[in-house]
Design a protein around this motif. Structure first.
Motif, PDB file in Angstrom:
ATOM      1  N   ASN A   1       0.832  -1.209   0.000  1.00 25.32           N
ATOM      2  CA  ASN A   1       0.000   0.000   0.000  1.00 25.32           C
ATOM      3  C   ASN A   1       0.863   1.254   0.000  1.00 25.32           C
ATOM      4  O   ASN A   1       0.596   2.200  -0.748  1.00 25.32           O
ATOM      5  CB  ASN A   1      -0.887   0.021   1.246  1.00 25.32           C
ATOM      6  CG  ASN A   1      -2.339  -0.097   0.938  1.00 25.32           C
ATOM      7  OD1 ASN A   1      -2.723  -0.961   0.160  1.00 25.32           O
ATOM      8  ND2 ASN A   1      -3.132   0.761   1.510  1.00 25.32           N
ATOM      9  N   ILE A   2       1.879   1.254   0.827  1.00 23.98           N
ATOM     10  CA  ILE A   2       2.760   2.417   0.935  1.00 23.98           C
ATOM     11  C   ILE A   2       3.497   2.628  -0.388  1.00 23.98           C
ATOM     12  O   ILE A   2       3.539   3.739  -0.915  1.00 23.98           O
ATOM     13  CB  ILE A   2       3.725   2.251   2.116  1.00 23.98           C
ATOM     14  CG1 ILE A   2       2.931   2.304   3.428  1.00 23.98           C
ATOM     15  CG2 ILE A   2       4.812   3.315   2.097  1.00 23.98           C
ATOM     16  CD1 ILE A   2       3.698   1.870   4.643  1.00 23.98           C
ATOM     17  N   ASN A   3       4.046   1.566  -0.950  1.00 27.54           N
ATOM     18  CA  ASN A   3       4.764   1.679  -2.229  1.00 27.54           C
ATOM     19  C   ASN A   3       3.833   2.117  -3.354  1.00 27.54           C
ATOM     20  O   ASN A   3       4.193   2.961  -4.178  1.00 27.54           O
ATOM     21  CB  ASN A   3       5.440   0.358  -2.591  1.00 27.54           C
ATOM     22  CG  ASN A   3       6.654   0.085  -1.742  1.00 27.54           C
ATOM     23  OD1 ASN A   3       7.309   1.000  -1.267  1.00 27.54           O
ATOM     24  ND2 ASN A   3       6.950  -1.177  -1.536  1.00 27.54           N
ATOM     25  N   ASP A   4       2.630   1.545  -3.424  1.00 29.03           N
ATOM     26  CA  ASP A   4       1.667   1.903  -4.471  1.00 29.03           C
ATOM     27  C   ASP A   4       1.241   3.358  -4.369  1.00 29.03           C
ATOM     28  O   ASP A   4       0.803   3.952  -5.355  1.00 29.03           O
ATOM     29  CB  ASP A   4       0.427   1.005  -4.396  1.00 29.03           C
ATOM     30  CG  ASP A   4       0.712  -0.430  -4.828  1.00 29.03           C
ATOM     31  OD1 ASP A   4       1.814  -0.694  -5.365  1.00 29.03           O
ATOM     32  OD2 ASP A   4      -0.161  -1.285  -4.620  1.00 29.03           O
ATOM     33  N   SER A   5       1.349   3.941  -3.192  1.00 32.14           N
ATOM     34  CA  SER A   5       0.932   5.323  -2.966  1.00 32.14           C
ATOM     35  C   SER A   5       2.053   6.321  -3.211  1.00 32.14           C
ATOM     36  O   SER A   5       1.889   7.500  -2.963  1.00 32.14           O
ATOM     37  CB  SER A   5       0.426   5.489  -1.531  1.00 32.14           C
ATOM     38  OG  SER A   5      -0.648   4.634  -1.289  1.00 32.14           O
ATOM     39  N   ALA A   6       3.214   5.850  -3.660  1.00 29.49           N
ATOM     40  CA  ALA A   6       4.375   6.703  -3.938  1.00 29.49           C
ATOM     41  C   ALA A   6       4.926   7.358  -2.677  1.00 29.49           C
ATOM     42  O   ALA A   6       5.508   8.424  -2.724  1.00 29.49           O
ATOM     43  CB  ALA A   6       4.039   7.756  -4.998  1.00 29.49           C
ATOM     44  N   ILE A   7       4.743   6.691  -1.545  1.00 28.03           N
ATOM     45  CA  ILE A   7       5.276   7.189  -0.281  1.00 28.03           C
ATOM     46  C   ILE A   7       6.691   6.670  -0.126  1.00 28.03           C
ATOM     47  O   ILE A   7       6.956   5.484  -0.305  1.00 28.03           O
ATOM     48  CB  ILE A   7       4.406   6.732   0.908  1.00 28.03           C
ATOM     49  CG1 ILE A   7       3.028   7.386   0.820  1.00 28.03           C
ATOM     50  CG2 ILE A   7       5.085   7.053   2.229  1.00 28.03           C
ATOM     51  CD1 ILE A   7       2.031   6.846   1.823  1.00 28.03           C
ATOM     52  N   GLU A   8       7.618   7.570   0.201  1.00 24.79           N
ATOM     53  CA  GLU A   8       9.006   7.173   0.406  1.00 24.79           C
ATOM     54  C   GLU A   8       9.354   7.083   1.886  1.00 24.79           C
ATOM     55  O   GLU A   8      10.136   6.235   2.282  1.00 24.79           O
ATOM     56  CB  GLU A   8       9.937   8.144  -0.307  1.00 24.79           C
ATOM     57  CG  GLU A   8       9.767   8.074  -1.826  1.00 24.79           C
ATOM     58  CD  GLU A   8      10.633   9.053  -2.570  1.00 24.79           C
ATOM     59  OE1 GLU A   8      11.201   9.985  -1.947  1.00 24.79           O
ATOM     60  OE2 GLU A   8      10.760   8.903  -3.799  1.00 24.79           O
TER      61      GLU A   8
END
Length: 84
Positions: free
Chosen positions: A4-11
Motif C-alpha cells: 500500500n505504501i509503495n503503491d501510494s508513492a510514499i518514500e
C-alpha cells in the motif's frame, strides 16, 4: 501494508502517538495524491483491518467530519540550519 505504501508513492512514513492522538508525516516522490491513496487503501482488505485496529486508539478532532480519521495540516515553519 508495505505494498500500500509503495503503491501510494510514499518514500518515508512516520507515525507518532501521544495519548489518543496520532500524527503522521508522509514524504512522497511527487506523484503522491491523497485521493489516489484513499482509493488504494479502500481496495486493500489488510489495510482496512489495520485502519480499524488503529482507530480504536484514536479520537477524532471536534472539528473533524464524521468518520474523518486523518487530516492534512498546514506547515507554518521550516528551518534549515547550517553547521554550527
Amino acid at each position: 501494508m508495505t505494498k500500500n505504501i509503495n503503491d501510494s508513492a510514499i518514500e518515508i512514513l512516520d507515525i507518532y502517538v501521544i495519548g489518543n492522538r496520532m500524527f503522521m508525516i508522509i514524504e512522497g516522490n511527487g506523484s503522491l495524491y491523497f485521493e489516489n491513496k484513499s482509493t488504494i487503501d479502500a481496495n486493500n482488505p489488510k489495510f482496512q483491518e489495520w485502519a480499524e485496529l488503529i482507530w480504536k486508539f484514536q479520537q477524532a478532532f471536534l472539528f473533524a467530519k464524521s468518520g474523518e480519521k486523518w487530516m492534512q495540516v498546514g506547515k507554518i515553519l521550516e528551518l534549515e540550519l547550517g553547521e554550527k
